[in-house]
Scaffold this motif. Structure first.
Motif, PDB file in Angstrom:
ATOM      1  N   ASN A 176     -19.154  27.903  -4.190  1.00 28.27           N
ATOM      2  CA  ASN A 176     -17.710  27.710  -4.397  1.00 28.27           C
ATOM      3  C   ASN A 176     -16.947  28.574  -3.398  1.00 28.27           C
ATOM      4  N   ILE A 177     -16.086  27.924  -2.631  1.00 29.81           N
ATOM      5  CA  ILE A 177     -15.470  28.640  -1.504  1.00 29.81           C
ATOM      6  C   ILE A 177     -14.433  29.660  -1.973  1.00 29.81           C
ATOM      7  N   HIS A 178     -13.993  29.583  -3.243  1.00 30.23           N
ATOM      8  CA  HIS A 178     -13.075  30.621  -3.749  1.00 30.23           C
ATOM      9  C   HIS A 178     -13.760  31.988  -3.825  1.00 30.23           C
ATOM     10  N   GLY A 179     -15.094  32.004  -3.708  1.00 31.62           N
ATOM     11  CA  GLY A 179     -15.832  33.269  -3.696  1.00 31.62           C
ATOM     12  C   GLY A 179     -16.095  33.770  -2.294  1.00 31.62           C
ATOM     13  N   MET A 180     -15.428  33.168  -1.295  1.00 30.82           N
ATOM     14  CA  MET A 180     -15.761  33.437   0.112  1.00 30.82           C
ATOM     15  C   MET A 180     -14.592  33.723   1.062  1.00 30.82           C
ATOM     16  N   PRO A 181     -13.334  33.512   0.682  1.00 33.82           N
ATOM     17  CA  PRO A 181     -12.261  33.568   1.689  1.00 33.82           C
ATOM     18  C   PRO A 181     -12.250  34.833   2.535  1.00 33.82           C
ATOM     19  N   VAL A 182     -12.539  35.976   1.953  1.00 28.40           N
ATOM     20  CA  VAL A 182     -12.428  37.243   2.686  1.00 28.40           C
ATOM     21  C   VAL A 182     -13.454  37.303   3.813  1.00 28.40           C
ATOM     22  N   SER A 183     -14.643  36.738   3.595  1.00 28.75           N
ATOM     23  CA  SER A 183     -15.665  36.787   4.666  1.00 28.75           C
ATOM     24  C   SER A 183     -15.208  35.968   5.870  1.00 28.75           C
ATOM     25  N   PHE A 184     -14.541  34.861   5.630  1.00 33.57           N
ATOM     26  CA  PHE A 184     -14.029  34.047   6.750  1.00 33.57           C
ATOM     27  C   PHE A 184     -12.933  34.796   7.498  1.00 33.57           C
ATOM     28  N   LEU A 185     -12.051  35.467   6.746  1.00 34.84           N
ATOM     29  CA  LEU A 185     -10.928  36.175   7.377  1.00 34.84           C
ATOM     30  C   LEU A 185     -11.412  37.354   8.222  1.00 34.84           C
ATOM     31  N   LEU A 186     -12.573  37.926   7.805  1.00 34.21           N
ATOM     32  CA  LEU A 186     -13.142  39.064   8.553  1.00 34.21           C
ATOM     33  C   LEU A 186     -14.082  38.580   9.650  1.00 34.21           C
ATOM     34  N   GLY A 187     -14.431  37.297   9.618  1.00 36.75           N
ATOM     35  CA  GLY A 187     -15.370  36.764  10.618  1.00 36.75           C
ATOM     36  C   GLY A 187     -16.802  37.195  10.362  1.00 36.75           C
ATOM     37  N   LEU A 188     -17.158  37.311   9.068  1.00 36.66           N
ATOM     38  CA  LEU A 188     -18.524  37.734   8.722  1.00 36.66           C
ATOM     39  C   LEU A 188     -19.413  36.503   8.498  1.00 36.66           C
ATOM     40  N   GLY A 189     -20.735  36.687   8.617  1.00 34.35           N
ATOM     41  CA  GLY A 189     -21.667  35.584   8.341  1.00 34.35           C
ATOM     42  C   GLY A 189     -21.694  34.598   9.493  1.00 34.35           C
ATOM     43  N   SER A 190     -22.630  33.672   9.406  1.00 34.81           N
ATOM     44  CA  SER A 190     -22.756  32.699  10.503  1.00 34.81           C
ATOM     45  C   SER A 190     -21.580  31.722  10.436  1.00 34.81           C
ATOM     46  N   PRO A 191     -21.021  31.384  11.610  1.00 36.76           N
ATOM     47  CA  PRO A 191     -19.848  30.510  11.637  1.00 36.76           C
ATOM     48  C   PRO A 191     -20.128  29.153  10.996  1.00 36.76           C
ATOM     49  N   VAL A 192     -19.115  28.615  10.307  1.00 37.88           N
ATOM     50  CA  VAL A 192     -19.221  27.256   9.733  1.00 37.88           C
ATOM     51  C   VAL A 192     -18.251  26.392  10.544  1.00 37.88           C
ATOM     52  N   PRO A 193     -18.755  25.455  11.364  1.00 35.85           N
ATOM     53  CA  PRO A 193     -17.892  24.683  12.264  1.00 35.85           C
ATOM     54  C   PRO A 193     -16.639  24.112  11.593  1.00 35.85           C
ATOM     55  N   GLU A 194     -16.763  23.672  10.335  1.00 35.77           N
ATOM     56  CA  GLU A 194     -15.606  23.056   9.661  1.00 35.77           C
ATOM     57  C   GLU A 194     -14.456  24.065   9.502  1.00 35.77           C
ATOM     58  N   PHE A 195     -14.797  25.360   9.593  1.00 36.58           N
ATOM     59  CA  PHE A 195     -13.755  26.387   9.405  1.00 36.58           C
ATOM     60  C   PHE A 195     -13.441  27.109  10.708  1.00 36.58           C
ATOM     61  N   SER A 196     -13.697  26.415  11.826  1.00 35.81           N
ATOM     62  CA  SER A 196     -13.522  27.091  13.122  1.00 35.81           C
ATOM     63  C   SER A 196     -12.057  27.462  13.362  1.00 35.81           C
ATOM     64  N   TRP A 197     -11.135  26.856  12.588  1.00 41.42           N
ATOM     65  CA  TRP A 197      -9.709  27.198  12.778  1.00 41.42           C
ATOM     66  C   TRP A 197      -9.383  28.597  12.261  1.00 41.42           C
ATOM     67  N   VAL A 198     -10.238  29.151  11.372  1.00 47.46           N
ATOM     68  CA  VAL A 198      -9.953  30.481  10.806  1.00 47.46           C
ATOM     69  C   VAL A 198     -10.297  31.555  11.837  1.00 47.46           C
TER      70      VAL A 198
END
Ligand SMILES: N[C@](CCCC[B-](O)(O)O)(CCN1CCCCC1)C(=O)O
Ligand SMILES: [Mn+2]
Ligand SMILES: [Mn+2]
Ligand SMILES: [Mn+2]
Length: 301
Positions: free
Chosen positions: A134-156
């Motif tokens: 569930n992506i509601h458990g993940m937003p902060v990792s995307f904002l920090l650029g942590l973990g392997s990139p997910v192409p669908e979220f390349s805009w973040v």
């Protein structure tokens, strides 16, 4: 001063319309903020149903990735637009995954902003560490650029730095998230610290950490499940042992008093989960927290 209400009736998982934002507006939030002296812009709730994604099969464990990406990217543009006009975006959720959008929007307009994240959860899982997908458990990792990139979220863009983030209210952190918090030296005041020091000291220490000279704009992202379920029952992932009504308000009042607030998220009000009285209570508390963050002192002086 103008507040822009961004209604995002968006629920994940089991994607649907989360009526929370609609209930908050119908409870009179616009008038309540106007009475506080705000000019309030509300141009209707986001109709995310119009965001059409053909097929949206999971990517790895991630559920509804394409829909979440499109909705959050749209929110980033809307919040960023309001912020650039000098308005204060008040985003009503709906799923905390939306914070990928709201905080991206804030950082676009205020690159030096710090983030104060009020939540029972850290919401910092990566595609590798999430157990629920569930992506509601993940937003902060995307904002920090942590973990392997997910192409669908390349805009973040990884525009948030770990030293500009602080948590208050944590009490349900996954093993992977504990590792991530440690590895990135991210400051977190759990309910243990709230009990140990009291909410006043905790807010002061949190601000001293992310905003030592009180020079940075503040984005407050408030997940109502940070409050005890007896205070805000109608939410997706309730966890016992949460903030009291007063502690929740104190956080909002103290952040308002800094004069640095530039964006507010009030998230995870989900009226589809409880009886009418519990829904009403959660909505009323949600509106009250927004007022507190925008200048209303609960205990009138
Ligand atoms: N960490 C959780 C919960 C995220 C809550 C999102 B929020 O804060 O926006 O409400 C929980 C993962 N997992 C669920 C089953 C039991 C173990 C923890 C996850 O799904 O990643
Ligand atoms: Mn959610
Ligand atoms: Mn959350
Ligand atoms: Mn939460």
């Amino acid at each position: 001063k103008t507040a822009a209400i961004v209604g995002c009736p968006f629920r994940c998982p089991r994607v649907g319309v989360d009526q929370g934002p609609i209930h908050l507006v119908e409870a009179g939030l616009v008038d309540q903020l106007t009475e506080l002296g705000w000019k309030v812009n509300f141009d209707g709730h986001h109709q995310f149903e119009e965001v059409n994604v053909a097929a949206d099969p999971p990517i790895g464990k991630l559920k509804n990735p394409r829909l979440v990406s499109k909705v959050t990217e749209a929110v980033a543009k809307v919040v960023g637009g309001h912020a650039k006009k000098g308005e204060l975006p008040v985003t009503l959720g709906g799923d905390h995954s939306l914070a990928m959008g709201t905080i991206s929007g804030t950082l676009d307009a205020h690159p030096d902003a710090c983030v104060i994240w009020i939540d029972a959860h850290a919401d910092i899982n990566t595609a590798e560490t999430t157990d629920s997908g569930n992506i509601h458990g993940m937003p902060v990792s995307f904002l920090l650029g942590l973990g392997s990139p997910v192409p669908e979220f390349s805009w973040v863009k990884p525009a948030l730095k770990p030293e500009r983030l602080v948590y208050i209210g944590l009490r349900d952190i996954d093993a992977g998230e504990k590792r991530i918090l440690k590895e990135n030296n991210i400051k977190a005041f759990s309910m243990h610290e709230v009990d140990k020091y009291g909410i006043g000291r905790v807010v002061e220490m949190a601000l001293d950490h992310v905003n030592p000279k009180r020079a940075y704009p503040i984005h407050l992202s408030f997940d109502v499940d940070a409050l005890d379920p007896s205070v805000a029952p109608s939410t997706g992932t309730p966890v016992r042992g949460g903030l009291t009504f007063r502690e929740g308000h104190y956080i909002c009042e103290a952040i308002w008093e800094t004069g640095l607030l530039v964006a507010l998220d009030l998230m995870e009000v989900n009226p589809s989960l409880a009886d009418a009285a519990s829904v009403q209570q959660t909505v009323t508390v949600g509106c009250s927290l927004v007022r507190a963050a925008l200048g209303k002192q609960l205990v009138r002086r």
